[in-house]
Design an enzyme around this catalytic site. Sequence first.
Site, mmCIF file in Angstrom:
data_model
loop_
_atom_site.group_PDB
_atom_site.id
_atom_site.type_symbol
_atom_site.label_atom_id
_atom_site.label_comp_id
_atom_site.label_asym_id
_atom_site.label_seq_id
_atom_site.Cartn_x
_atom_site.Cartn_y
_atom_site.Cartn_z
ATOM 1 N N GLU A 177 0.829 -1.206 0.000
ATOM 2 C CA GLU A 177 0.000 0.000 0.000
ATOM 3 C C GLU A 177 0.862 1.255 0.000
ATOM 4 O O GLU A 177 0.562 2.230 -0.702
ATOM 5 C CB GLU A 177 -0.934 -0.010 1.205
ATOM 6 C CG GLU A 177 -1.983 -1.111 1.193
ATOM 7 C CD GLU A 177 -3.094 -0.869 0.189
ATOM 8 O OE1 GLU A 177 -3.078 0.170 -0.499
ATOM 9 O OE2 GLU A 177 -3.990 -1.734 0.091
ATOM 10 N N ASP A 335 -4.387 -9.933 -8.435
ATOM 11 C CA ASP A 335 -4.731 -9.051 -9.544
ATOM 12 C C ASP A 335 -3.565 -8.281 -10.168
ATOM 13 O O ASP A 335 -3.224 -8.481 -11.339
ATOM 14 C CB ASP A 335 -5.848 -8.090 -9.132
ATOM 15 C CG ASP A 335 -5.612 -7.437 -7.766
ATOM 16 O OD1 ASP A 335 -4.547 -7.655 -7.168
ATOM 17 O OD2 ASP A 335 -6.497 -6.695 -7.312
ATOM 18 N N GLU A 428 -18.627 -6.299 -3.474
ATOM 19 C CA GLU A 428 -17.251 -6.728 -3.260
ATOM 20 C C GLU A 428 -17.041 -8.165 -3.717
ATOM 21 O O GLU A 428 -15.984 -8.509 -4.240
ATOM 22 C CB GLU A 428 -16.883 -6.572 -1.783
ATOM 23 C CG GLU A 428 -15.416 -6.732 -1.481
ATOM 24 C CD GLU A 428 -14.563 -5.542 -1.900
ATOM 25 O OE1 GLU A 428 -13.427 -5.441 -1.439
ATOM 26 O OE2 GLU A 428 -15.022 -4.699 -2.713
ATOM 27 N N GLU A 449 -11.789 -0.051 -10.270
ATOM 28 C CA GLU A 449 -11.389 -0.997 -11.314
ATOM 29 C C GLU A 449 -12.334 -1.004 -12.511
ATOM 30 O O GLU A 449 -11.892 -1.076 -13.673
ATOM 31 C CB GLU A 449 -11.268 -2.404 -10.721
ATOM 32 C CG GLU A 449 -10.039 -2.624 -9.869
ATOM 33 C CD GLU A 449 -10.118 -1.982 -8.503
ATOM 34 O OE1 GLU A 449 -9.071 -1.836 -7.843
ATOM 35 O OE2 GLU A 449 -11.253 -1.635 -8.066
#
Length: 589
Positions: A177, A335, A428, A449
């Site tokens: 992050e 991902d 989600e 996304e």
Amino acid sequence: MARHTRAGTTLVLVLLLCVTCSVSSQSSPVRRQTRRPTVTFTTGRPLAELEWSSRRAGAPPVSQPFSTDSKFTEQMRVDAAAEVKQMFYHGYDNYMKHAFPHDELKPLTKTWTDSLGELGNLKMEFLPKKYKGSALTLIDATTTLAVLNNRTEFAKNVLWMSENLNFDVDVRANAFEVNIRVLGGLLSAHCIASGGSDAIGGMSEGTKQEPDDYQDEKFVPNYDGALLPIAKDLGERLLKAFDTPSGLPYAWVNLRHGVRRGEITEQNVAAIGSFALEFGTLSRLTRDWRFENASKRAIKTLWHKRSHRDLLGNTIDVKTAKWINRSGGVGAGNDSFFEYLLKAFVAFGDDEVFDIFCDAYVAVIKWYHDDGWYHEAHLDTGKPTHLQATSLQAFWPGVQVLIGDLESAKKSWGRFFGLWTEFGASPERYLYTEKQVHPSEKQYPLRPELAESTLLLWSATKDDVYRHAGQKMASDLVKHAKVKFGFASLKDVRALSRKKGATLENNMPSYFLAETCKYLYLLFHDPNGFLGGTRNVVFTTEGHPVPVWGRRETEGETFSGKNDENEKKKKKGFENVFRLVGTRGSGAA
């Protein structure tokens, strides 16, 4: 259809052109990327031979992709761009008023949270006691100001960051992050402020200029490069996470003290593979190759642990390099590993990671693809494990656009936008065989996304359907998530479809301003050419534009360590292909 096919071909050629046209602005020579892809996906190929069919007994019917025959007029475009711009400033202004310099805004109570130590910390363990924030949202949102062409506020933020940021803080943070939000935000802001995305990405063959020759093209005329030392200092702190026998990075690192004794050794695939763009850019700006070498070693170690089916698991032990969770996919935990394989090829001309991407892509289509959905599968057997879609998977159609597999991208995008249409936001997690939202993962935390994939599909096809879709997404966000003091995450998307009204979470993630608003704005307007033809950039997984550079070469060796003199001989013939495009940028991303 012919128009769409040509647009898709153009996007792929432009994508590769960005790589061939890039050279380094620093002293070490780099050679322009000219390699023809080892596999090719076309807009007309169904890839049926690679599909695992979902047409089994009792399978739910295929939902139809969103479509409309109405034209998206110029006035609609102007109005949509204005709406998204207002969305951004409503969130940004409230953050600056009620939360800055803390990390993120709590919009329901117009307060703040110092969340850097909380990101990815599901158990809320080892939280800092004296940490007072690092202006996370400001760092993350500043590049969106550049996209909006707000040079005054952008310059103001660059100056504040240059004078105030210090990452010698006692906070245990998620290295992934911090890398994508903070380091990526700093590097991108530095490149934009200095004119780097023009000066680096825009050089032609044989050009010898250094960045100082482009002073008149600086986004911030008086910028002195002060963000780069701050970024390098942060990179040094993150580099400590890679100090493992395997080279796989720890998930957690204390920015002051390094890796805590007894630290958790489980790490996910996406986090391991998602340092390539930020560390690669940092290495090229500083000529310190420790960053890129660490990232590349981690990727190669991880790929070495794949099964004979070219499948990966989801989490792995960074000390032993043994799989912990052997079920993998393209969603949460996996991902951006795939995304960065492709984008590292675009940004740096890295043939080796492109070869990995090609093998991984074929394996994804063969073992995960389920009629537009993508389930998870066991890496050893290839058998499906979780027949579900996650909101994070919505990035995948965008990757398929970049590789040129438009038909697959359209089908997958149709699945995800169908969920948005049904619920008013993306759940989600969605159990697609049961046609219901997962009972405990029903939220929508303002994720970007789907907006990103919508943008890339519009860029490739120029089909108005995607602008109509983006307009609906923006309007739904205003309708359901906008509150007096910002935008709030949604607790349960099912309440929207039942017309019970939104139930809200008291947080506005920094990526809402960094990505969601940025992608939606670019869908309707691009005043500075970040998506169009005036800049050679690639977007990080946090939506930060960084320059396209070209292949690193030192003493006759390429990035992958192979002597590659024959590349010079390939260049001339392949450049002829690019002349068919006629433009540098009708959709490069």
